[in-house]
Design a protein around this motif. Sequence first.
Motif, PDB file in Angstrom:
ATOM      1  N   TRP A 245      63.045 -16.805-141.452  1.00  0.00           N
ATOM      2  CA  TRP A 245      61.855 -16.713-140.598  1.00  0.00           C
ATOM      3  C   TRP A 245      61.939 -17.742-139.475  1.00  0.00           C
ATOM      4  CZ3 TRP A 245      58.268 -12.910-141.697  1.00  0.00           C
ATOM      5  CH2 TRP A 245      58.349 -12.324-142.963  1.00  0.00           C
ATOM      6  N   GLN A 246      61.465 -17.340-138.281  1.00  0.00           N
ATOM      7  CA  GLN A 246      61.413 -18.241-137.122  1.00  0.00           C
ATOM      8  C   GLN A 246      59.970 -18.393-136.648  1.00  0.00           C
ATOM      9  OE1 GLN A 246      63.607 -15.292-136.823  1.00  0.00           O
ATOM     10  NE2 GLN A 246      64.976 -16.565-138.046  1.00  0.00           N
ATOM     11  N   ASP A 247      59.634 -19.603-136.224  1.00  0.00           N
ATOM     12  CA  ASP A 247      58.289 -19.891-135.721  1.00  0.00           C
ATOM     13  C   ASP A 247      58.080 -19.172-134.388  1.00  0.00           C
ATOM     14  OD1 ASP A 247      56.115 -21.244-134.335  1.00  0.00           O
ATOM     15  OD2 ASP A 247      56.221 -22.743-135.922  1.00  0.00           O
ATOM     16  N   VAL A 248      56.962 -18.449-134.291  1.00  0.00           N
ATOM     17  CA  VAL A 248      56.638 -17.757-133.034  1.00  0.00           C
ATOM     18  C   VAL A 248      55.212 -18.097-132.574  1.00  0.00           C
ATOM     19  CG1 VAL A 248      58.273 -15.849-133.303  1.00  0.00           C
ATOM     20  CG2 VAL A 248      55.956 -15.627-134.258  1.00  0.00           C
ATOM     21  N   ALA A 249      54.749 -19.298-132.925  1.00  0.00           N
ATOM     22  CA  ALA A 249      53.394 -19.709-132.511  1.00  0.00           C
ATOM     23  C   ALA A 249      53.457 -20.234-131.079  1.00  0.00           C
ATOM     24  CB  ALA A 249      52.847 -20.755-133.472  1.00  0.00           C
ATOM     25  N   ASN A 250      53.723 -19.349-130.154  1.00  0.00           N
ATOM     26  CA  ASN A 250      53.939 -19.728-128.763  1.00  0.00           C
ATOM     27  C   ASN A 250      52.679 -19.487-127.930  1.00  0.00           C
ATOM     28  OD1 ASN A 250      56.814 -20.268-129.180  1.00  0.00           O
ATOM     29  ND2 ASN A 250      56.985 -18.052-129.455  1.00  0.00           N
ATOM     30  N   GLY A 251      51.883 -20.549-127.772  1.00  0.00           N
ATOM     31  CA  GLY A 251      50.729 -20.440-126.893  1.00  0.00           C
ATOM     32  C   GLY A 251      49.447 -20.021-127.580  1.00  0.00           C
ATOM     33  N   VAL A 252      49.373 -20.172-128.894  1.00  0.00           N
ATOM     34  CA  VAL A 252      48.108 -19.870-129.595  1.00  0.00           C
ATOM     35  C   VAL A 252      47.331 -21.188-129.791  1.00  0.00           C
ATOM     36  CG1 VAL A 252      48.906 -17.787-130.751  1.00  0.00           C
ATOM     37  CG2 VAL A 252      49.287 -20.008-131.835  1.00  0.00           C
ATOM     38  N   PRO A 253      46.009 -21.125-129.825  1.00  0.00           N
ATOM     39  CA  PRO A 253      45.237 -22.363-129.959  1.00  0.00           C
ATOM     40  C   PRO A 253      45.350 -22.979-131.349  1.00  0.00           C
ATOM     41  CG  PRO A 253      43.774 -20.462-130.001  1.00  0.00           C
ATOM     42  CD  PRO A 253      45.134 -19.938-129.658  1.00  0.00           C
ATOM     43  N   SER A 254      45.730 -22.194-132.330  1.00  0.00           N
ATOM     44  CA  SER A 254      45.938 -22.682-133.695  1.00  0.00           C
ATOM     45  C   SER A 254      46.863 -21.695-134.378  1.00  0.00           C
ATOM     46  CB  SER A 254      44.594 -22.748-134.443  1.00  0.00           C
ATOM     47  OG  SER A 254      44.825 -22.904-135.831  1.00  0.00           O
ATOM     48  N   ASP A 255      47.788 -22.220-135.179  1.00  0.00           N
ATOM     49  CA  ASP A 255      48.640 -21.279-135.926  1.00  0.00           C
ATOM     50  C   ASP A 255      48.107 -21.062-137.337  1.00  0.00           C
ATOM     51  OD1 ASP A 255      49.368 -23.644-137.131  1.00  0.00           O
ATOM     52  OD2 ASP A 255      51.525 -23.411-136.793  1.00  0.00           O
ATOM     53  N   PHE A 256      46.864 -21.529-137.566  1.00  0.00           N
ATOM     54  CA  PHE A 256      46.191 -21.194-138.826  1.00  0.00           C
ATOM     55  C   PHE A 256      45.378 -19.919-138.614  1.00  0.00           C
ATOM     56  CE2 PHE A 256      42.871 -21.114-141.968  1.00  0.00           C
ATOM     57  CZ  PHE A 256      43.530 -21.497-143.120  1.00  0.00           C
ATOM     58  N   GLY A 257      45.391 -19.065-139.590  1.00  0.00           N
ATOM     59  CA  GLY A 257      44.609 -17.833-139.521  1.00  0.00           C
ATOM     60  C   GLY A 257      44.848 -17.029-140.772  1.00  0.00           C
ATOM     61  N   PHE A 258      44.180 -15.939-140.865  1.00  0.00           N
ATOM     62  CA  PHE A 258      44.316 -15.088-142.050  1.00  0.00           C
ATOM     63  C   PHE A 258      44.910 -13.722-141.733  1.00  0.00           C
ATOM     64  CE2 PHE A 258      40.896 -18.004-143.233  1.00  0.00           C
ATOM     65  CZ  PHE A 258      41.361 -18.449-144.455  1.00  0.00           C
ATOM     66  N   CYS A 259      44.331 -13.050-140.745  1.00  0.00           N
ATOM     67  CA  CYS A 259      44.651 -11.627-140.560  1.00  0.00           C
ATOM     68  C   CYS A 259      45.765 -11.426-139.540  1.00  0.00           C
ATOM     69  CB  CYS A 259      43.392 -10.890-140.117  1.00  0.00           C
ATOM     70  SG  CYS A 259      42.675 -11.552-138.606  1.00  0.00           S
ATOM     71  N   MET A 260      46.362 -10.259-139.585  1.00  0.00           N
ATOM     72  CA  MET A 260      47.428  -9.895-138.651  1.00  0.00           C
ATOM     73  C   MET A 260      47.521  -8.379-138.674  1.00  0.00           C
ATOM     74  SD  MET A 260      51.359 -11.182-138.867  1.00  0.00           S
ATOM     75  CE  MET A 260      51.590 -12.354-137.555  1.00  0.00           C
ATOM     76  N   GLU A 268      56.635  -4.080-130.786  1.00  0.00           N
ATOM     77  CA  GLU A 268      56.641  -5.422-130.189  1.00  0.00           C
ATOM     78  C   GLU A 268      55.242  -6.042-130.161  1.00  0.00           C
ATOM     79  OE1 GLU A 268      59.717  -6.720-128.261  1.00  0.00           O
ATOM     80  OE2 GLU A 268      60.437  -5.342-129.801  1.00  0.00           O
ATOM     81  N   THR A 269      54.222  -5.230-130.462  1.00  0.00           N
ATOM     82  CA  THR A 269      52.839  -5.674-130.256  1.00  0.00           C
ATOM     83  C   THR A 269      52.136  -5.957-131.589  1.00  0.00           C
ATOM     84  OG1 THR A 269      52.658  -4.479-128.174  1.00  0.00           O
ATOM     85  CG2 THR A 269      50.596  -5.023-129.275  1.00  0.00           C
ATOM     86  N   VAL A 270      51.590  -7.169-131.676  1.00  0.00           N
ATOM     87  CA  VAL A 270      50.923  -7.636-132.896  1.00  0.00           C
ATOM     88  C   VAL A 270      49.631  -8.344-132.493  1.00  0.00           C
ATOM     89  CG1 VAL A 270      51.137  -9.140-134.931  1.00  0.00           C
ATOM     90  CG2 VAL A 270      53.148  -7.956-134.044  1.00  0.00           C
ATOM     91  N   TYR A 271      48.623  -8.265-133.352  1.00  0.00           N
ATOM     92  CA  TYR A 271      47.330  -8.912-133.114  1.00  0.00           C
ATOM     93  C   TYR A 271      47.053  -9.934-134.221  1.00  0.00           C
ATOM     94  CZ  TYR A 271      46.696  -4.809-130.142  1.00  0.00           C
ATOM     95  OH  TYR A 271      46.863  -3.833-129.189  1.00  0.00           O
ATOM     96  N   ILE A 272      46.428 -11.049-133.833  1.00  0.00           N
ATOM     97  CA  ILE A 272      45.951 -12.047-134.796  1.00  0.00           C
ATOM     98  C   ILE A 272      44.583 -12.560-134.325  1.00  0.00           C
ATOM     99  CG2 ILE A 272      48.236 -12.836-135.572  1.00  0.00           C
ATOM    100  CD1 ILE A 272      47.900 -15.237-133.636  1.00  0.00           C
ATOM    101  N   VAL A 273      43.872 -13.224-135.223  1.00  0.00           N
ATOM    102  CA  VAL A 273      42.635 -13.921-134.843  1.00  0.00           C
ATOM    103  C   VAL A 273      42.767 -15.349-135.372  1.00  0.00           C
ATOM    104  CG1 VAL A 273      40.115 -13.941-134.898  1.00  0.00           C
ATOM    105  CG2 VAL A 273      41.344 -11.760-135.083  1.00  0.00           C
ATOM    106  N   PRO A 274      43.194 -16.296-134.510  1.00  0.00           N
ATOM    107  CA  PRO A 274      43.401 -17.669-134.996  1.00  0.00           C
ATOM    108  C   PRO A 274      42.103 -18.313-135.459  1.00  0.00           C
ATOM    109  CG  PRO A 274      44.473 -17.321-132.859  1.00  0.00           C
ATOM    110  CD  PRO A 274      43.582 -16.133-133.107  1.00  0.00           C
ATOM    111  N   MET A 275      42.233 -19.195-136.451  1.00  0.00           N
ATOM    112  CA  MET A 275      41.112 -20.015-136.931  1.00  0.00           C
ATOM    113  C   MET A 275      41.428 -21.479-136.617  1.00  0.00           C
ATOM    114  SD  MET A 275      38.841 -17.999-138.458  1.00  0.00           S
ATOM    115  CE  MET A 275      39.107 -16.736-137.211  1.00  0.00           C
ATOM    116  N   GLN A 276      40.385 -22.293-136.514  1.00  0.00           N
ATOM    117  CA  GLN A 276      40.586 -23.660-136.024  1.00  0.00           C
ATOM    118  C   GLN A 276      41.445 -24.497-136.968  1.00  0.00           C
ATOM    119  OE1 GLN A 276      37.492 -25.343-133.805  1.00  0.00           O
ATOM    120  NE2 GLN A 276      37.785 -27.412-134.533  1.00  0.00           N
TER     121      GLN A 276
END
Lengths: 369, 93
Positions: A245-260, A268-276
């Motif tokens: 696995w490679q880190d792809v947290a490029n430009g998100v306000p937090s890499d913590f979250g639950f859903c994807m 190529e298209t993925v959605y997330i909802v970051p949590m603080q």
Amino acid sequence: MPNSPPPGSTLVLVGTSKGAFILSSDRSRKKWRVDGPHFPGESVYALAYDDRGGRHRTLAATRSFHFGSTIRLSDDFGSSWTGPERQNIRFPESSGLSLVQVWQILPGPRNEPDLLWAGVEPSCLFESRDAGENWSPVKGLLEHEHRKQWTPGGGGMCLHTIVPDAANPRRMIVAMSTGGVYRTDDAGEHWRPRNVGVRAQFLPNKYPEFGQCVHKVVSHPARPERLFLQNHWGLYRSDDSGDTWQDVANGVPSDFGFCMQMHPHDPETVYIVPMQSDEFRCAPEAKLRVYRTRNAGSSWEPLTKGLPQEGAFETVVRDALSADSHDPAGIYFGTRNGKVFASANDGDEWSLIVDGLPSVCCVKAATVS
Amino acid sequence: MAVSIVLPRALFQYAKGSNTVVLDGPFATVEDALDELAERLPAVTDRLLTEQGELRPHVNVFVGEESVRFLEGLATKIPDGATITIVPAVSGG
């Protein structure tokens, strides 16, 4: 639901802490009908719509606070539900385990229309070969040598994610909190941890073989070797079926979250909802933002049009983000504060389609066949 | 001697609509009576007991007016002609 929705309609199944709601709309997805609550007072953490084999079957995992958990079926969009008489997901007495609740229901491939899987707490995978009426545990996970070392996360020790490989029927990924990602390459006989590169922020050894708190894994059937992972701190991609696995947290306000959520048509298209953070677990800066990547994680863009950008102390849990199969795709999510938001154009614009529900535990969108 | 088991409303549907099930006794313990109930109405006992045969955490069983949690659990003895009452705990969210 007295009138069955016609083919092409959009269904959004919403599970809450106090029952299930069935939202329906036509293809335009502008006006929504809300039907429910079904199973008032029972929590519903998993829902699925199964249109294989000539059925229009809705499956709901219900949990009574007092009397345990079961999977109920409806073949008429919720007008009636099966009991069932016996609780249909049960661990064998010899296992020493007892079911707490069902966290995931997933219909199998179209060429096996009676096959479904369920992920449960305590972590195990169950399989049904009769379209969801009877279920049995997958022995390779039930008797896994790591079982004693899996420990519960905040939600319980749950197997919440099931990702079958669209090109290889003997391969499947599951994810659990905590435990991490496991993969079988022999149709469930053996399962190996697949967590190389995934961080366990909460352990002294940050990169153990297993024990990570993985929150969600998604994949597109057109490119099954590529996986995306939302971790308890960390956002990752694998291009080798989970071997690394490679880190792809490029430009998100937090890499913590639950859903994807994967886009239904674009691998190529993925959605997330970051949590603080894992302490606050609300939208960063109280701005409710969905983030979308269109380049497999190289960059992420905030989607805010129509979403509250102040005072939004919202939480979106691991199964509360979903997509329909229309083009452009409908994207949907529900919050712990009982709101459901929808976009009918790939996430570009959003609207609140229902408010005031009990706390939303899961959202599953589907198109009626 | 017969033993009566009084069910909560949520379980009537699994007991052919009845609120009381009468079992031909005698039974030495609550567990023995629930074993007989499982033979007749397994859908009811599925909802009272876990797969390990333990009382679910939020289900209370009374023999007469005494909760078995404060007696000997499922090993609590049953007097002839006793009434066993199943009560959902006052809990939830």
